[in-house]
Design a protein around this motif. Structure first.
Motif, PDB file in Angstrom:
ATOM      1  N   GLY A  43      75.907   1.455  23.594  1.00  0.00           N
ATOM      2  CA  GLY A  43      75.217   2.739  23.778  1.00  0.00           C
ATOM      3  C   GLY A  43      75.611   3.803  22.785  1.00  0.00           C
ATOM      4  N   VAL A  44      76.668   3.568  21.983  1.00  0.00           N
ATOM      5  CA  VAL A  44      77.101   4.586  21.012  1.00  0.00           C
ATOM      6  C   VAL A  44      76.228   4.460  19.768  1.00  0.00           C
ATOM      7  N   TYR A  95      81.061  11.706  19.843  1.00  0.00           N
ATOM      8  CA  TYR A  95      80.101  10.600  20.048  1.00  0.00           C
ATOM      9  C   TYR A  95      78.672  11.114  20.200  1.00  0.00           C
ATOM     10  N   PHE A 153      75.102   9.270  21.689  1.00  0.00           N
ATOM     11  CA  PHE A 153      74.702   8.077  22.419  1.00  0.00           C
ATOM     12  C   PHE A 153      73.202   7.854  22.335  1.00  0.00           C
ATOM     13  N   ALA A 189      71.383  10.155  26.410  1.00  0.00           N
ATOM     14  CA  ALA A 189      72.312  11.201  26.879  1.00  0.00           C
ATOM     15  C   ALA A 189      71.537  12.415  27.354  1.00  0.00           C
ATOM     16  N   GLN A 205      73.676  10.088  32.676  1.00  0.00           N
ATOM     17  CA  GLN A 205      73.705   9.207  31.502  1.00  0.00           C
ATOM     18  C   GLN A 205      74.967   9.465  30.673  1.00  0.00           C
ATOM     19  N   ASP A 234      78.004   6.909  29.828  1.00  0.00           N
ATOM     20  CA  ASP A 234      78.482   6.707  28.445  1.00  0.00           C
ATOM     21  C   ASP A 234      79.992   6.940  28.372  1.00  0.00           C
TER      22      ASP A 234
END
Lengths: 799, 230
Positions: free
Chosen positions: A81-82, A214, A216, A219, A224, A228
C-alpha cells in the motif's frame, strides 16, 4: 495600407487620451480580474491543492532508532500500500530561542529574544524528495553546519533569515543561523538542519529517533490511514513505531483556519471581478459612443456599415490588447504580496496565479471589449449618415433641462450649480460613475464592518482576562488541581477571597478554575470552567439564551452544542472518575477558548464530581477612580506573597489573535485595491466626459470661469452621483457584511453574537455614506485639474 | 497723446511648425474705436483676437489691454480679466444649448459673483435693448441665427466690458440676420462700446468699423481709419 486600416490607425494614434483611457481601463480590469480569479482558485480547497503540490505525507511516522535500523526503516517503502516514501531522517525535540538584532515591525536595531515552543527538528539534506517537498517562503535550505530552517508556523510573522537561533538545554547552548523560513503543508517538522548538524545537536546518551514520511495508495479516510499505519507498524520490529501523525488531522486544523478566511476573500474577489467587467463594458461602450460623429463622417465618405463596425471594434481592440498584456504583467506582480498574505492565512506555502488564469482572463476581457464595442458600433453603423453626425455631437441637447433649470435656481455659485446639473444631461455616464462608486462604497463598508466585527470578536472571544486585576497562583508552593488534570490552583483560595473582599477599591470579583470531564457523545475530554461568586459581570457574550444563574445550570459554545448534539434547554451529563452530574444548558456562549468546547458553570454545580474544587484565579473589577498600581501593591501586601499574586490583567492576558491580525491586514489590502479600481473607474469616465465637453469648457473659460471654478464644476459634477452611490453602496455593504460574517464564524464552527455583527451605528454609517463622495472626488480630481489647465484657445478650437 | 485701450508691441505667435501665425505685430486701439480686422484665412486674425482676449499667449512681444499685460497673466488672472474687461462674440455663437436664453446671458455675471437681483435686472435690460426679451425663457436651439447672435452679444455685454471682441459675428448667418447683427454692432459702437471684430464680411466692416486693418501672413499690411471714433 487600406482605408480601413488607416482609419483604425489614426483613430488609435490621434485620439491619444481616449486610447490611453482604454489601455488603462483594460489594464486595471485585467490586473484585478487576475487577482480576483487567483484568489478564487486559491480559495478552493487550499489545503488539498497545497498538499498535492508538495506531495505531502499521508503519514508522518516516528521510530525509535534503538529498536529499528535505518535499513529496516528504509525497507518499509516496499510495504503493502505504500506508494512513496521519504527518509529516514533523524529527528530531535529541541528548545529554541530566537534572537533578533532588528525589530521585525520597525526594522530598527533591537535586541529581542523569543522563546519558541519545543520544536521537532529533522536532519534533512534537501527540501526536495518523493514525499513532502518542503516549500521555502524565504531564504535557502540549511545545507551547512550552523544553519537552520524554521517552519513558518513556528516563528512569528515578519521574521527574516539572518536571525540567530540558540538551542537551549544543550551543553554549551549552541547557536545556529536562521537561513530560511519554510512550510511543510503536512507539518512534518518544525525545523530542519543538515543531517550532520542534527547529529551534533543530539546527545550521545539519547536514543536515536527517526522520521519516515509515507504516501499511500489509499488514504482518503482515517480508517484507511489507520490501516496503512498498522501495515508500517508490522513491517518494523515491535515497539519501534513510537508515534505518528495523519495528514487528516493536519487538514482538519488547516481547514478550520481557512474556513474563516474563505468567505471574505471570495466576497472581495467576486466584487473585484464584477467591478472589472462593468468598468470595461461602460468605458468601452462610452468611448465608441463618443466617436459616433466620426462614424457619421466615415459613412459620408462612403464607408459601409460593416467597415464602420470593423473600424470601431478594431479601434477598441488595439488599445485593449495592449492594456490586457500590461494587465497580465501587473496582475502577476501585484499577486506576489497579496497571494503571499493569502498563503499566510491559508498556511499553504507559496500561492501562484495559475497559468490558465493568465490566458483566460485577458481572453475574456478582449471578448468583452469586442462585445461592448460591437453593440454601439452596430447601432451607429445602421443609423442614417446625417442622423449619426447630428446625434454624435454630444451631449444630446434637451436632456435633463428641467432639472438643470431647477438646480440653476439654487442659491449656489454658478460653477457649482452647473456641476450639480451635469449628471442629468448625461445619464449613462452618470450611471457609470455611480456603478464604480457603489462598488467602492460596498467594499469600504464591508471592510470597515469586518474590521469592527473582528475587533469585537477579538474582545469577546476570550474573557479569561476580564476585569482589571487577576489573582493567580504565585511563585510559592501551588496546590495541584483536585481532579488531577486541571490548571494550577490557589493554595488558599479562601484567604485570597477574603483579602480581595476587604480590599478598598474592589467593586466585584469572582473565582474560576478549570478542569476536564467527559461528556456522553464526545470522545475527547471536555474542558469545564467552574465559577465561584457572581460571575455575571464577566459573562461571555451570548449567542443565545442567558448566562447561568444557579447551580445545575451551564452555558456552552456553539461547537460544543453541535458536538454533543444538544440545544439550549437540554441537559448534558458530565462525568469523571465514575461520578456524574447533569447540567441544564441555559445559554450558547461566543467562546473560542479551547477550540470552542468549554462548558462554564457555577462551582457548586460540580460538587458531586469534586466537593473540594478550588479557584485557580480571581478576576476583579475595580471601583471607578481606583489607582491600579496602588491597588495591586496593597492587595499583594494583603495576600502575603507566596501562594497568590495580584497582577494587572493587561499584563497577563494578551487578547490579540494572529489569525485576526492576518485577516485585518488582508482586508486592508483587498479594500485598498478595490477602492483604487473604483477611483480609476470614475477617473476614466470623467476623463472621457471632460474630453467630450472640452468645447463647452472653453466657452465657460472664455466667459471668465477661473481654474478654481472649473475644478469645482467638474468635482461637483460627480459629487451628487458619488453621494447617492455612497448611499446605495452602504446598505449593500452592510448586507454583504451581515451575510459573510456569520459564514466566517461557521467556518470555524461558531455562531457569532448579533452584537458583533450589528456593528454599524449612525455616525459610522454617515461617514461611510460620505465615502462615496470621496471616491468620486478622488476619481474626478485629475481630469478636473486637467480641464482647469487646458488653454482656453485650444479648448475652443476643439471640435 | 490720446488714451490707448489696446497696445500690442512686436507680438508674434508660432504654433508647432510652419510660418508664424503673427509676425512682430504692432497695433494700438483707442477707446471707442470699432476696429475691423480683415485678411484671408490663416492670416492671423483669430490669433490676434485670442491674444487680446487672453485665450492664448504670444510667443514673443507684449499685449496690454487697459494697462494690463495680458500676455503675463496666469490662468486665474486671465479668467478674471475676461470676466471684468472683455465680452466675446463667436461665429457659431457658443451658446450653451441646455441653458435658457436668460441663463446663458446671466452666466458671466454669475461667474463674476454679481448679486442675483442686479444680474437679473441687467439681463432683462440687455435682452430688451437687443430686442430678444420675448425669448428670455426659450432655449437657444429654437432661435434663428440672428437671434442667437443677439443672445451671444447680450451675454458678452453682461459685465459691461470695456472691450467687445467679435470673431466672424456674421459668418454663420443668413443675409437678413447678418444685416441685423451689423446694425446691432454699429449701434453699440455708436453708444461708445469699443469693438474689435474679425471678419471676412466687407459689408460688416463697411457698416460698423471706424478703422480697418488687414493682415496677411501674420503681418499688418494695411491700416485704414475711416472716421474719427465716435
Amino acid at each position: 495600407m487600406s482605408a480601413l486600416g488607416r482609419v483604425v490607425r489614426s483613430g488609435v494614434g490621434r485620439r491619444r487620451v481616449q486610447t490611453t483611457v482604454l489601455v488603462l481601463t483594460t489594464l486595471i480590469a485585467v490586473a484585478f480580474s487576475i487577482l480576483g480569479a487567483g484568489l478564487l482558485v486559491a480559495s478552493q480547497a487550499p489545503f488539498d491543492h497545497a498538499f498535492a503540490r508538495q506531495q505531502g505525507a499521508h503519514l508522518t511516522a516516528q521510530f525509535d532508532g534503538s529498536k529499528a535500523t535505518q535499513a529496516q526503516l528504509a525497507a518499509t517503502a516496499r510495504a503493502k500500500g505504500v506508494s512513496a516514501t521519504a527518509g529516514p531522517y533523524a529527528v530531535a525535540p529541541l528548545n529554541l530561542t530566537l534572537r533578533l538584532t532588528k525589530d521585525p515591525r520597525t526594522g530598527g536595531p533591537a535586541d529581542i529574544s523569543i522563546s519558541l515552543p519545543q520544536a521537532t527538528v529533522a536532519g534533512r539534506a534537501s527540501a526536495k524528495g518523493a514525499v513532502d517537498k518542503v516549500g521555502l517562503d524565504s531564504g535557502k535550505w540549511a545545507t551547512s553546519p550552523g544553519q537552520i530552517v524554521l517552519s513558518a508556523d513556528l516563528v512569528p510573522p515578519d521574521i527574516e533569515a539572518g536571525a540567530t537561533v540558540k538551542v537551549t538545554g544543550m551543553p554549551g547552548a549552541p547557536t545556529l543561523t536562521l537561513v530560511g523560513i519554510a512550510r511543510s503543508v503536512g507539518h512534518s517538522a518544525d525545523g530542519w538542519v543538515s543531517p550532520a548538524q542534527l547529529a551534533a545537536l543530539t546527545p550521545r546518551s539519547a536514543p536515536p529517533s527517526y522520521q519516515m514520511l509515507y504516501r499511500f495508495d489509499s488514504a482518503a479516510t482515517s480508517s484507511q490511514v489507520a490501516a496503512d499505519r498498522a501495515v508500517i507498524a508490522a513491517a518494523v520490529p515491535s515497539g519501534a513505531l513510537t508515534g505518528s501523525q495523519s495528514y487528516l488531522s493536519v487538514k482538519e486544523q488547516a481547514d478550520s483556519n481557512t474556513g474563516a478566511f474563505v468567505p471574505f476573500v471570495v466576497a472581495f474577489a467576486v466584487i473585484g471581478l464584477l467591478l472589472s467587467v462593468l468598468i470595461i463594458s461602460l468605458v468601452v461602450s462610452g468611448a465608441v459612443v463618443a466617436g459616433t460623429r466620426r462614424i457619421g463622417i466615415l459613412k459620408a465618405l462612403g464607408f459601409t456599415p460593416l467597415q464602420v463596425v470593423r473600424a470601431y471594434v478594431g479601434q477598441a481592440l488595439i488599445p485593449a490588447l495592449a492594456g490586457a498584456g500590461l494587465g497580465v504583467v501587473c496582475g502577476n506582480l501585484l499577486s506576489v504580496p497579496l497571494m503571499g498574505e493569502v498563503a499566510g492565512a491559508y498556511r499553504t506555502g507559496t500561492l501562484l496565479i495559475p497559468l490558465w488564469v493568465d490566458f483566460a482572463v485577458p481572453a475574456g476581457a478582449l471578448a468583452l471589449v469586442t462585445a461592448t464595442a460591437l453593440v454601439p458600433a452596430l447601432r451607429a453603423g445602421r443609423l442614417r449618415t446625417v442622423q449619426v453626425i447630428t446625434v454624435g455631437r454630444t451631449p444630446r441637447a434637451g436632456r435633463g433641462r428641467r432639472i438643470q433649470n431647477l438646480v440653476g435656481r439654487l442659491p449656489l455659485p454658478r460653477a457649482l450649480s452647473l456641476g450639480l446639473a451635469h449628471p442629468f444631461a448625461r445619464p449613462s455616464r452618470t450611471a457609470t460613475v455611480a456603478v464604480a462608486v457603489v462598488f467602492g462604497a460596498v467594499a469600504v463598508t464591508f471592510a470597515v464592518g469586518l474590521n469592527f466585527s473582528l475587533t469585537a470578536i477579538q474582545k469577546d472571544r476570550d474573557r479569561e482576562g476580564v476585569g482589571s486585576v487577576v489573582v493567580l497562583p504565585g511563585r510559592g508552593p501551588q496546590a495541584q488541581g483536585p481532579m488531577g488534570e486541571g490548571a494550577p490552583v490557589l493554595s488558599d483560595p479562601a484567604a485570597a477571597s477574603a483579602a480581595i473582599s476587604k480590599q478598598r477599591g474592589t467593586k466585584a470579583y469572582f473565582g474560576a478554575t478549570g478542569t476536564e470531564v467527559h461528556v456522553a457523545g464526545i470522545t475527547s475530554a471536555v474542558p469545564v470552567t467552574a465559577y465561584q461568586g457572581d460571575s455575571s459581570w464577566g459573562a461571555y457574550r451570548m449567542n443565545a439564551g442567558r448566562w447561568f444563574s444557579a447551580p445545575g445550570e451551564a452555558v456552552a459554545p456553539t461547537r460544543f452544542l453541535h458536538a454533543a448534539g444538544v440545544r439550549i434547554g437540554d441537559s448534558v451529563t458530565l462525568s469523571d472518575h465514575g461520578r456524574s452530574v447533569r447540567l441544564r444548558i441555559v445559554g450558547e456562549t461566543f467562546d473560542l477558548t479551547d477550540d470552542g468546547m468549554t462548558v462554564r458553570t457555577e462551582a457548586a454545580s460540580l460538587t458531586t464530581l469534586d466537593p473540594g474544587l478550588k479557584a485557580g484565579q480571581y478576576n476583579i473589577a475595580l471601583m471607578p477612580g481606583t489607582d491600579l498600581k496602588t491597588y495591586l501593591s496593597s492587595l499583594n501586601s494583603a495576600l502575603g506573597g507566596g501562594g497568590a499574586e495580584a497582577v494587572s490583567t493587561a499584563v497577563v492576558f494578551d487578547s490579540s489573535s494572529s489569525v485576526i491580525m492576518i485577516m485585518e491586514a488582508l482586508i486592508a489590502t483587498l479594500t485598498l485595491l478595490l477602492v483604487a479600481v473604483a477611483v480609476l473607474g470614475v477617473l476614466n469616465t470623467v476623463v472621457l466626459d471632460t474630453r467630450e465637453r472640452i468645447h463647452d469648457l472653453g466657452v465657460f473659460k472664455a466667459l471668465g470661469m477661473s481654474p478654481r471654478q472649473t475644478v469645482a464644476m467638474v468635482l461637483t459634477s460627480v459629487a451628487s452621483t458619488g453621494l447617492v452611490a455612497g448611499l446605495i453602496g452602504v446598505p449593500i455593504g452592510i448586507a454583504v457584511h451581515g451575510w459573510i460574517t456569520p459564514l466566517m464564524g461557521h467556518g470555524v464552527g461558531t455562531n457569532i453574537p448579533a452584537a458583533d455583527i450589528d456593528v454599524y451605528h449612525a455616525p459610522q454609517i454617515a461617514l461611510l455614506a460620505l465615502g462615496g463622495l470621496v471616491i468620486a472626488g478622488a476619481g474626478a480630481l485629475l481630469p478636473a485639474v486637467w480641464a482647469a489647465r487646458t488653454r482656453t484657445g485650444n479648448a475652443l478650437r476643439t471640435e | 497723446m490720446a488714451e490707448v485701450l489696446i497696445e500690442i508691441r512686436e507680438a508674434s505667435k508660432k504654433y508647432d511648425s510652419g510660418p508664424p501665425a503673427l509676425d512682430a505685430l504692432d497695433l494700438t486701439v483707442r477707446p471707442g474705436e470699432a476696429l475691423a480686422v480683415l485678411g484671408p484665412s490663416g492670416s492671423g486674425k483669430s490669433t490676434l483676437l485670442n491674444l487680446i482676449a487672453g485665450l492664448d499667449r504670444p510667443s514673443g512681444g507684449s499685449v496690454t489691454v487697459g494697462g494690463v499685460r495680458v500676455d503675463r497673466l496666469g490662468e486665474a488672472a486671465s479668467a478674471k480679466y475676461r470676466r471684468e474687461r472683455i465680452g466675446m462674440v463667436f461665429q457659431f455663437f457658443n451658446l450653451l444649448d441646455d441653458l435658457t436664453v436668460t441663463d446663458n446671458v446671466l452666466l458671466p455675471a454669475q461667474l463674476a459673483g454679481m448679486g442675483r437681483t442686479e444680474a437679473r435686472a441687467r439681463a432683462q435690460e440687455l435682452l430688451a435693448y437687443l430686442g430678444i426679451d420675448r425669448h428670455a425663457r426659450a432655449y437657444p436651439g429654437r432661435l434663428s441665427g440672428g437671434e442667437r447672435q443677439r443672445v451671444a452679444v447680450a451675454r458678452a455685454l453682461m459685465n459691461r466690458p470695456s472691450l467687445l471682441l467679435a470673431d466672424e459675428p456674421t459668418g454663420a448667418l443668413d443675409t437678413a440676420s447678418g444685416d441685423d447683427v451689423r446694425q446691432l454692432l454699429t449701434d453699440l459702437n455708436a453708444d461708445g462700446q469699443t469693438i474689435v471684430l474679425v471678419t471676412h464680411d466687407l459689408a460688416l466692416s463697411e457698416a460698423c468699423a471706424t478703422r480697418t486693418i488687414e493682415l496677411v501672413d501674420g503681418r499688418l499690411v494695411r491700416d485704414h481709419v475711416r472716421a474719427v471714433a465716435r
